[in-house]
Write an enzyme that holds these catalytic residues in place. Sequence first.
Site, mmCIF file in Angstrom:
data_model
loop_
_atom_site.group_PDB
_atom_site.id
_atom_site.type_symbol
_atom_site.label_atom_id
_atom_site.label_comp_id
_atom_site.label_asym_id
_atom_site.label_seq_id
_atom_site.Cartn_x
_atom_site.Cartn_y
_atom_site.Cartn_z
ATOM 1 N N ASN A 11 0.853 -1.188 0.000
ATOM 2 C CA ASN A 11 0.000 0.000 0.000
ATOM 3 C C ASN A 11 0.892 1.243 0.000
ATOM 4 O O ASN A 11 1.692 1.438 0.918
ATOM 5 C CB ASN A 11 -0.907 -0.013 1.237
ATOM 6 C CG ASN A 11 -1.935 1.103 1.227
ATOM 7 O OD1 ASN A 11 -1.622 2.240 0.893
ATOM 8 N ND2 ASN A 11 -3.152 0.780 1.604
ATOM 9 N N HIS A 14 0.813 6.234 2.027
ATOM 10 C CA HIS A 14 1.515 7.174 2.893
ATOM 11 C C HIS A 14 2.718 7.823 2.221
ATOM 12 O O HIS A 14 3.238 8.820 2.738
ATOM 13 C CB HIS A 14 1.870 6.506 4.217
ATOM 14 C CG HIS A 14 0.659 6.264 5.070
ATOM 15 N ND1 HIS A 14 -0.164 7.291 5.489
ATOM 16 C CD2 HIS A 14 0.094 5.127 5.529
ATOM 17 C CE1 HIS A 14 -1.165 6.799 6.204
ATOM 18 N NE2 HIS A 14 -1.032 5.489 6.236
ATOM 19 N N HIS A 56 -5.581 3.828 -1.905
ATOM 20 C CA HIS A 56 -6.921 4.198 -1.452
ATOM 21 C C HIS A 56 -7.233 5.602 -1.953
ATOM 22 O O HIS A 56 -6.627 6.576 -1.503
ATOM 23 C CB HIS A 56 -6.965 4.147 0.079
ATOM 24 C CG HIS A 56 -8.315 4.408 0.665
ATOM 25 N ND1 HIS A 56 -8.580 4.252 2.018
ATOM 26 C CD2 HIS A 56 -9.486 4.823 0.115
ATOM 27 C CE1 HIS A 56 -9.846 4.547 2.257
ATOM 28 N NE2 HIS A 56 -10.413 4.907 1.113
ATOM 29 N N ARG A 58 -9.437 8.325 -1.475
ATOM 30 C CA ARG A 58 -10.427 8.768 -0.506
ATOM 31 C C ARG A 58 -11.324 9.851 -1.093
ATOM 32 O O ARG A 58 -10.908 10.584 -1.995
ATOM 33 C CB ARG A 58 -9.739 9.288 0.757
ATOM 34 C CG ARG A 58 -9.218 8.170 1.661
ATOM 35 C CD ARG A 58 -8.580 8.732 2.911
ATOM 36 N NE ARG A 58 -8.315 7.664 3.880
ATOM 37 C CZ ARG A 58 -9.161 7.291 4.839
ATOM 38 N NH1 ARG A 58 -10.329 7.906 4.962
ATOM 39 N NH2 ARG A 58 -8.856 6.320 5.674
ATOM 40 N N ARG A 62 -7.221 13.158 0.394
ATOM 41 C CA ARG A 62 -6.202 13.634 1.337
ATOM 42 C C ARG A 62 -4.794 13.180 0.970
ATOM 43 O O ARG A 62 -3.823 13.793 1.393
ATOM 44 C CB ARG A 62 -6.524 13.191 2.758
ATOM 45 C CG ARG A 62 -6.353 11.707 3.012
ATOM 46 C CD ARG A 62 -6.666 11.343 4.448
ATOM 47 N NE ARG A 62 -8.043 11.654 4.793
ATOM 48 C CZ ARG A 62 -8.605 11.285 5.942
ATOM 49 N NH1 ARG A 62 -7.889 10.634 6.844
ATOM 50 N NH2 ARG A 62 -9.874 11.561 6.203
ATOM 51 N N GLU A 83 -8.598 0.647 -3.178
ATOM 52 C CA GLU A 83 -9.489 0.792 -2.030
ATOM 53 C C GLU A 83 -10.404 1.985 -2.264
ATOM 54 O O GLU A 83 -9.959 3.041 -2.718
ATOM 55 C CB GLU A 83 -8.688 1.029 -0.744
ATOM 56 C CG GLU A 83 -7.854 -0.135 -0.303
ATOM 57 C CD GLU A 83 -7.223 0.121 1.062
ATOM 58 O OE1 GLU A 83 -7.772 0.944 1.833
ATOM 59 O OE2 GLU A 83 -6.192 -0.490 1.354
ATOM 60 N N THR A 114 -7.983 3.921 7.718
ATOM 61 C CA THR A 114 -9.253 3.213 7.842
ATOM 62 C C THR A 114 -9.331 2.460 9.167
ATOM 63 O O THR A 114 -8.492 1.606 9.454
ATOM 64 C CB THR A 114 -9.436 2.226 6.676
ATOM 65 O OG1 THR A 114 -9.337 2.939 5.447
ATOM 66 C CG2 THR A 114 -10.793 1.546 6.754
ATOM 67 N N GLU A 164 -11.000 -9.141 2.953
ATOM 68 C CA GLU A 164 -9.751 -8.766 3.614
ATOM 69 C C GLU A 164 -10.062 -8.589 5.087
ATOM 70 O O GLU A 164 -10.810 -7.679 5.466
ATOM 71 C CB GLU A 164 -9.158 -7.493 3.029
ATOM 72 C CG GLU A 164 -7.849 -7.111 3.710
ATOM 73 C CD GLU A 164 -7.054 -6.055 2.975
ATOM 74 O OE1 GLU A 164 -6.432 -5.211 3.644
ATOM 75 O OE2 GLU A 164 -7.062 -6.066 1.721
ATOM 76 N N HIS A 206 -3.985 -4.230 7.877
ATOM 77 C CA HIS A 206 -4.127 -3.128 8.832
ATOM 78 C C HIS A 206 -3.273 -3.394 10.067
ATOM 79 O O HIS A 206 -3.549 -4.292 10.852
ATOM 80 C CB HIS A 206 -5.570 -2.873 9.264
ATOM 81 C CG HIS A 206 -5.729 -1.523 9.913
ATOM 82 N ND1 HIS A 206 -5.910 -0.364 9.188
ATOM 83 C CD2 HIS A 206 -5.684 -1.139 11.209
ATOM 84 C CE1 HIS A 206 -5.998 0.669 10.003
ATOM 85 N NE2 HIS A 206 -5.856 0.220 11.241
#
Length: 256
Positions: A11, A14, A56, A58, A62, A83, A114, A164, A206
């Site tokens: 992922n 970030h 992801h 969003r 963001r 995502e 999330t 998931e 996660h």
Amino acid sequence: MQSQQILLGVNIDHSATVRQARYREHALDRGRMVEPDPVEIALHAQRAGADGITMHLREDRRHIQDSDVRLMRDMIQVPLNLEMACTQEMLDIALEVRPDVVLLVPEGRQEVTTEGGLDVIGGRDNICTMVSHLGAVGVETSLFIDPDPEQVKTAAQTGCAYVELHTGAFASAFYESREAARYELERLRIAADIAANAGLKVNAGHGINYVNIRMVRELPHLHEMNIGHSIISRALYTGITEAVREMKALMNGVLR
């Protein structure tokens, strides 16, 4: 221990968080040293052995931007896992971009990342519609859910290909006590068994990091783990290539 290799989905959200902290108004100016570029991070991860890339998009944009998703679709050779929330706007984007997999997640504007799984029971009709539309264009769907037996059973009724399992409660318990971690791991094991018996592929994600992964990899039926924050954080010390290689080795027991 898994009898077959667990896949690693990296992922890259970030890395975009860091970019937006400095270049929020210029995130699309890729030719002008706007860094880090999440697409470039993904390409490095791919070369290091990542089996897929997760991002992801969003609703508040963001970190990941629409252009990141479109460029990622064109640039990477490994599967793209997008995502997104269960909204018409996101469905329209997914139908246009056609990622390999869409992971439907709950989304809160105040959360940093999330938190908590999708309420499949409460949102069953909408989720079934999303799965149907995505399936019509060849996009598989995964549902991000807590390890709750009833949520897993309902997920199996939606037509999705994957679940998931949300490992956040386990990740938090890991730092409380070994007993608490084992309790949460058992919840995940039961959910994985139910999902697999219902014909679903089982992913997990996660809060998985370079330490607790030694317990997570004990779970049965694991097809893929999606890991982001820990890999991006480790990359600050080692670079993304080494961070990905180390995580992939750990998740399959090559490193102890």
